[in-house]
Design an enzyme around this catalytic site. Structure first.
Site, PDB file in Angstrom:
ATOM      1  N   HIS A 129       0.821  -1.225   0.000  1.00  0.00           N
ATOM      2  CA  HIS A 129       0.000   0.000   0.000  1.00  0.00           C
ATOM      3  C   HIS A 129       0.847   1.264   0.000  1.00  0.00           C
ATOM      4  O   HIS A 129       0.335   2.343   0.303  1.00  0.00           O
ATOM      5  CB  HIS A 129      -0.978   0.001   1.189  1.00  0.00           C
ATOM      6  CG  HIS A 129      -2.092  -0.991   1.042  1.00  0.00           C
ATOM      7  ND1 HIS A 129      -2.911  -1.364   2.092  1.00  0.00           N
ATOM      8  CD2 HIS A 129      -2.534  -1.686  -0.034  1.00  0.00           C
ATOM      9  CE1 HIS A 129      -3.800  -2.256   1.662  1.00  0.00           C
ATOM     10  NE2 HIS A 129      -3.593  -2.465   0.379  1.00  0.00           N
ATOM     11  N   CYS A 137       4.102  13.215  -7.521  1.00  0.00           N
ATOM     12  CA  CYS A 137       3.504  14.387  -8.144  1.00  0.00           C
ATOM     13  C   CYS A 137       2.294  13.966  -8.980  1.00  0.00           C
ATOM     14  O   CYS A 137       2.401  13.032  -9.784  1.00  0.00           O
ATOM     15  CB  CYS A 137       4.530  15.089  -9.038  1.00  0.00           C
ATOM     16  SG  CYS A 137       3.812  16.480  -9.938  1.00  0.00           S
ATOM     17  N   CYS A 140       3.550  15.464 -12.950  1.00  0.00           N
ATOM     18  CA  CYS A 140       4.603  14.787 -13.722  1.00  0.00           C
ATOM     19  C   CYS A 140       4.849  13.353 -13.258  1.00  0.00           C
ATOM     20  O   CYS A 140       5.581  12.613 -13.917  1.00  0.00           O
ATOM     21  CB  CYS A 140       5.898  15.597 -13.673  1.00  0.00           C
ATOM     22  SG  CYS A 140       6.709  15.605 -12.053  1.00  0.00           S
ATOM     23  N   CYS A 158       5.113  20.089  -6.182  1.00  0.00           N
ATOM     24  CA  CYS A 158       6.272  19.618  -6.945  1.00  0.00           C
ATOM     25  C   CYS A 158       6.985  20.821  -7.563  1.00  0.00           C
ATOM     26  O   CYS A 158       6.385  21.886  -7.729  1.00  0.00           O
ATOM     27  CB  CYS A 158       5.769  18.691  -8.040  1.00  0.00           C
ATOM     28  SG  CYS A 158       7.047  17.992  -9.095  1.00  0.00           S
ATOM     29  N   SER A 199      -7.543  -6.547   9.800  1.00  0.00           N
ATOM     30  CA  SER A 199      -8.968  -6.876   9.812  1.00  0.00           C
ATOM     31  C   SER A 199      -9.319  -7.765   8.625  1.00  0.00           C
ATOM     32  O   SER A 199     -10.413  -8.324   8.576  1.00  0.00           O
ATOM     33  CB  SER A 199      -9.807  -5.600   9.798  1.00  0.00           C
ATOM     34  OG  SER A 199      -9.472  -4.807   8.671  1.00  0.00           O
TER      35      SER A 199
HETATM   36  C1  BJW Z   1      -4.173  -6.104  16.840  1.00  0.00           C
HETATM   37  C2  BJW Z   1      -3.606  -5.321  17.802  1.00  0.00           C
HETATM   38  C3  BJW Z   1      -2.572  -5.816  18.474  1.00  0.00           C
HETATM   39  C4  BJW Z   1      -5.301  -4.172  16.932  1.00  0.00           C
HETATM   40  N1  BJW Z   1      -2.141  -7.066  18.147  1.00  0.00           N
HETATM   41  N2  BJW Z   1      -3.825  -7.306  16.470  1.00  0.00           N
HETATM   42  C5  BJW Z   1     -12.888  -7.323  -3.879  1.00  0.00           C
HETATM   43  C6  BJW Z   1     -13.936  -7.550  -3.018  1.00  0.00           C
HETATM   44  C7  BJW Z   1     -14.490  -6.499  -2.302  1.00  0.00           C
HETATM   45  C8  BJW Z   1     -14.009  -5.194  -2.446  1.00  0.00           C
HETATM   46  C9  BJW Z   1     -12.968  -4.979  -3.316  1.00  0.00           C
HETATM   47  C10 BJW Z   1     -12.427  -6.039  -4.007  1.00  0.00           C
HETATM   48  N3  BJW Z   1     -11.404  -5.551  -4.757  1.00  0.00           N
HETATM   49  C11 BJW Z   1     -11.302  -4.221  -4.549  1.00  0.00           C
HETATM   50  C12 BJW Z   1     -12.246  -3.842  -3.675  1.00  0.00           C
HETATM   51  C13 BJW Z   1     -12.439  -2.433  -3.240  1.00  0.00           C
HETATM   52  C14 BJW Z   1     -11.473  -2.022  -2.165  1.00  0.00           C
HETATM   53  C15 BJW Z   1     -11.784  -2.821  -0.909  1.00  0.00           C
HETATM   54  O1  BJW Z   1     -11.100  -3.745  -0.533  1.00  0.00           O
HETATM   55  N4  BJW Z   1     -12.820  -2.443  -0.188  1.00  0.00           N
HETATM   56  C16 BJW Z   1     -13.194  -3.133   1.048  1.00  0.00           C
HETATM   57  C17 BJW Z   1     -13.262  -2.135   2.177  1.00  0.00           C
HETATM   58  C18 BJW Z   1     -14.459  -3.891   0.800  1.00  0.00           C
HETATM   59  N5  BJW Z   1     -10.098  -2.211  -2.551  1.00  0.00           N
HETATM   60  C19 BJW Z   1      -9.425  -1.310  -3.268  1.00  0.00           C
HETATM   61  O2  BJW Z   1      -9.980  -0.297  -3.658  1.00  0.00           O
HETATM   62  C20 BJW Z   1      -7.979  -1.586  -3.618  1.00  0.00           C
HETATM   63  N6  BJW Z   1      -7.752  -1.303  -4.979  1.00  0.00           N
HETATM   64  C21 BJW Z   1      -8.193  -2.085  -5.943  1.00  0.00           C
HETATM   65  O3  BJW Z   1      -8.690  -3.162  -5.739  1.00  0.00           O
HETATM   66  O4  BJW Z   1      -8.017  -1.569  -7.188  1.00  0.00           O
HETATM   67  C22 BJW Z   1      -8.555  -2.271  -8.301  1.00  0.00           C
HETATM   68  C23 BJW Z   1      -8.086  -1.533  -9.534  1.00  0.00           C
HETATM   69  C24 BJW Z   1      -7.445  -2.233 -10.520  1.00  0.00           C
HETATM   70  C25 BJW Z   1      -7.005  -1.563 -11.668  1.00  0.00           C
HETATM   71  C26 BJW Z   1      -7.209  -0.195 -11.791  1.00  0.00           C
HETATM   72  C27 BJW Z   1      -7.839   0.496 -10.806  1.00  0.00           C
HETATM   73  C28 BJW Z   1      -8.261  -0.170  -9.656  1.00  0.00           C
HETATM   74  C29 BJW Z   1      -7.032  -0.644  -2.875  1.00  0.00           C
HETATM   75  C30 BJW Z   1      -7.098  -0.769  -1.394  1.00  0.00           C
HETATM   76  C31 BJW Z   1      -6.180   0.297  -0.738  1.00  0.00           C
HETATM   77  C32 BJW Z   1      -6.337   0.369   0.768  1.00  0.00           C
HETATM   78  N7  BJW Z   1      -5.696   1.535   1.228  1.00  0.00           N
HETATM   79  C33 BJW Z   1      -5.610   1.804   2.673  1.00  0.00           C
HETATM   80  C34 BJW Z   1      -4.961   3.198   2.868  1.00  0.00           C
HETATM   81  C35 BJW Z   1      -3.468   3.116   2.572  1.00  0.00           C
HETATM   82  C36 BJW Z   1      -2.771   4.397   2.882  1.00  0.00           C
HETATM   83  C37 BJW Z   1      -2.888   4.772   4.333  1.00  0.00           C
HETATM   84  O5  BJW Z   1      -2.386   4.052   5.230  1.00  0.00           O
HETATM   85  O6  BJW Z   1      -3.503   5.804   4.598  1.00  0.00           O
HETATM   86  O7  BJW Z   1      -4.822   0.807   3.308  1.00  0.00           O
HETATM   87  S1  BJW Z   1      -7.166   1.693   3.510  1.00  0.00           S
HETATM   88  C38 BJW Z   1      -6.519   0.994   4.998  1.00  0.00           C
HETATM   89  O8  BJW Z   1      -7.016  -0.361   5.168  1.00  0.00           O
HETATM   90  C39 BJW Z   1      -5.006   0.858   4.751  1.00  0.00           C
HETATM   91  C40 BJW Z   1      -4.726  -0.478   5.365  1.00  0.00           C
HETATM   92  O9  BJW Z   1      -3.510  -0.981   4.822  1.00  0.00           O
HETATM   93  C41 BJW Z   1      -5.930  -1.277   4.995  1.00  0.00           C
HETATM   94  C42 BJW Z   1      -6.160  -2.499   5.846  1.00  0.00           C
HETATM   95  O10 BJW Z   1      -6.370  -2.148   7.179  1.00  0.00           O
HETATM   96  P1  BJW Z   1      -5.698  -3.015   8.341  1.00  0.00           P
HETATM   97  O11 BJW Z   1      -4.239  -2.886   8.269  1.00  0.00           O
HETATM   98  O12 BJW Z   1      -6.251  -4.376   8.294  1.00  0.00           O
HETATM   99  O13 BJW Z   1      -6.165  -2.210   9.632  1.00  0.00           O
HETATM  100  P2  BJW Z   1      -7.561  -2.270  10.440  1.00  0.00           P
HETATM  101  O14 BJW Z   1      -7.617  -1.069  11.288  1.00  0.00           O
HETATM  102  O15 BJW Z   1      -8.686  -2.518   9.531  1.00  0.00           O
HETATM  103  O16 BJW Z   1      -7.429  -3.573  11.367  1.00  0.00           O
HETATM  104  C43 BJW Z   1      -6.500  -3.653  12.431  1.00  0.00           C
HETATM  105  C44 BJW Z   1      -6.568  -5.043  13.009  1.00  0.00           C
HETATM  106  O17 BJW Z   1      -5.567  -5.177  14.000  1.00  0.00           O
HETATM  107  C45 BJW Z   1      -7.903  -5.363  13.714  1.00  0.00           C
HETATM  108  O18 BJW Z   1      -8.343  -6.629  13.250  1.00  0.00           O
HETATM  109  C46 BJW Z   1      -7.535  -5.409  15.202  1.00  0.00           C
HETATM  110  O19 BJW Z   1      -8.288  -6.370  15.919  1.00  0.00           O
HETATM  111  C47 BJW Z   1      -6.093  -5.810  15.143  1.00  0.00           C
HETATM  112  N8  BJW Z   1      -5.273  -5.358  16.263  1.00  0.00           N
HETATM  113  N9  BJW Z   1      -4.346  -4.101  17.845  1.00  0.00           N
HETATM  114  C48 BJW Z   1      -2.765  -7.751  17.163  1.00  0.00           C
HETATM  115  N10 BJW Z   1      -1.953  -5.147  19.450  1.00  0.00           N
HETATM  116 ZN    ZN Z   2       5.708  17.347 -10.837  1.00  0.00          ZN
END
Ligand code: BJW
Ligand code: ZN
Length: 272
Positions: A129, A137, A140, A158, A199
């Site tokens: 990610h 940018c 560009c 930029c 998650s």
């Molecule tokens: C502990 C703990 C402790 C707490 N010990 N555990 C197929 C099916 C359904 C939907 C889609 C699909 N394909 C695509 C989609 C749409 C979408 C998507 O997935 N939507 C869902 C919400 C349904 N996906 C996309 O849009 C992706 N792109 C894509 O598919 O493009 C297709 C395409 C192709 C060609 C051209 C154009 C497009 C992109 C997804 C990008 C996600 N980006 C983010 C932001 C990144 C930048 C940033 O950080 O700001 O990524 S969103 C956010 O969620 C971030 C994270 O990496 C990601 C996952 O979250 P994560 O890491 O799991 O965190 P949490 O908070 O959700 O969970 C934390 C967990 O930790 C919990 O379970 C706690 O219990 C646990 N925990 N403390 C152990 N101490």
């Molecule tokens: Zn630029």
């Protein structure tokens, strides 16, 4: 409060997980925000998971940036600032030890953009990610390293005059193709797949779990709660990654570790 039965369960599950991990010479790991929670960084979902009242799905999109780049940069500049005080925790460090044990057979796929795995010393890290330490940018397309130690302007630009954006992957954007291809290869090749602190609802990252399993990999999950990944998990270790992972990795080396994680820390799974 002391829960002896749950501790015995966790101890038995840790031993089962160690038995799956020990013979594997190819291991892939998928991490999410939960592994950095004990470094003081907020997760995206759950308690405290909102930012200025917005859901991550409303901030981390190309349309949010078009509409309000100031708002989106406030979010990312705040997270860059938060990183200045953040250190890798024992969970990150345990994965470094696991890589030292496995060498080339180890791959760490992370959804995190905080860079803490590399700071900890992990080498084979696939940041699917993107990274908070890079900007891109929108005009560009130039990608530049910008250390998170260095504050950025409220609305950075930029040299070409166009706006810069964080070099991270927002919803509806494709993942970096080469990094994603390497992540898929690692999931397909591994004998054991470790899923930590995610998650498991964001795709395509979450797809790696059934992908690994479809090729026969054993799946071990480490999380505070059950997730959709729990369905695929051969073992679910419920507790904080910063306690569970060091214990798990210590057991591989035949060390006794430090006994079961302390009361009030690791305990039975919450069912959300
Ligand atoms: C502990 C703990 C402790 C707490 N010990 N555990 C197929 C099916 C359904 C939907 C889609 C699909 N394909 C695509 C989609 C749409 C979408 C998507 O997935 N939507 C869902 C919400 C349904 N996906 C996309 O849009 C992706 N792109 C894509 O598919 O493009 C297709 C395409 C192709 C060609 C051209 C154009 C497009 C992109 C997804 C990008 C996600 N980006 C983010 C932001 C990144 C930048 C940033 O950080 O700001 O990524 S969103 C956010 O969620 C971030 C994270 O990496 C990601 C996952 O979250 P994560 O890491 O799991 O965190 P949490 O908070 O959700 O969970 C934390 C967990 O930790 C919990 O379970 C706690 O219990 C646990 N925990 N403390 C152990 N101490
Ligand atoms: Zn630029």
């Amino acid at each position: 409060m002391h829960h002896p039965v749950e501790h015995d369960d966790l101890h038995a599950e840790l031993a089962r997980a160690a038995a799956m991990l020990r013979p594997a010479d190819r291991v892939a790991v998928l991490t999410g925000a939960g592994i950095s929670a004990e470094s003081g960084l907020a997760t995206f979902r759950g308690a405290g998971g909102l930012w200025e009242g917005h859901r991550v799905e409303d901030v981390a999109t190309p349309w949010a940036f078009e509409r309000s780049p100031e708002m989106v940069w406030r979010f990312y500049n705040a997270r860059r600032a938060g990183l200045r005080a953040a250190q890798p925790n024992p969970g990150h460090l345990a994965l470094v030890r696991l890589e030292e044990r496995l060498g080339e057979g180890f791959a760490l796929v992370t959804q995190n953009v905080d860079g803490l795995h590399r700071t900890a010393g992990s080498r084979h890290v696939l940041e699917i990610h993107g990274s908070l330490a890079r900007v891109r940018c929108v005009g560009c397309g130039e990608v530049t390293h910008r250390s998170t130690e260095e504050p950025l302007p409220d609305l950075p630009r930029c040299h070409c005059g166009a706006l810069l954006r964080p070099d991270v992957v927002w919803f509806h954007e494709p993942l970096p193709a080469d990094v994603w291809a390497a992540a898929e290869r690692a999931a397909l090749a591994c004998q054991c797949f470790l899923v930590v602190g995610t998650s498991a609802i964001v795709y395509p990252a979450a797809e790696l779990i059934p992908l690994a399993r479809s090729k026969g990999a054993k799946v071990i999950e480490v999380n505070l709660t059950r997730t959709p990944a729990s369905t695929y998990a051969d073992v679910s270790l419920c507790g904080p990654a910063g306690q569970i992972l060091p214990e798990l990795v210590s057991q591989l080396d035949g060390e006794r570790g430090q006994g079961p994680p302390s009361p009030g820390g690791a305990h039975g799974c919450h069912h959300p």
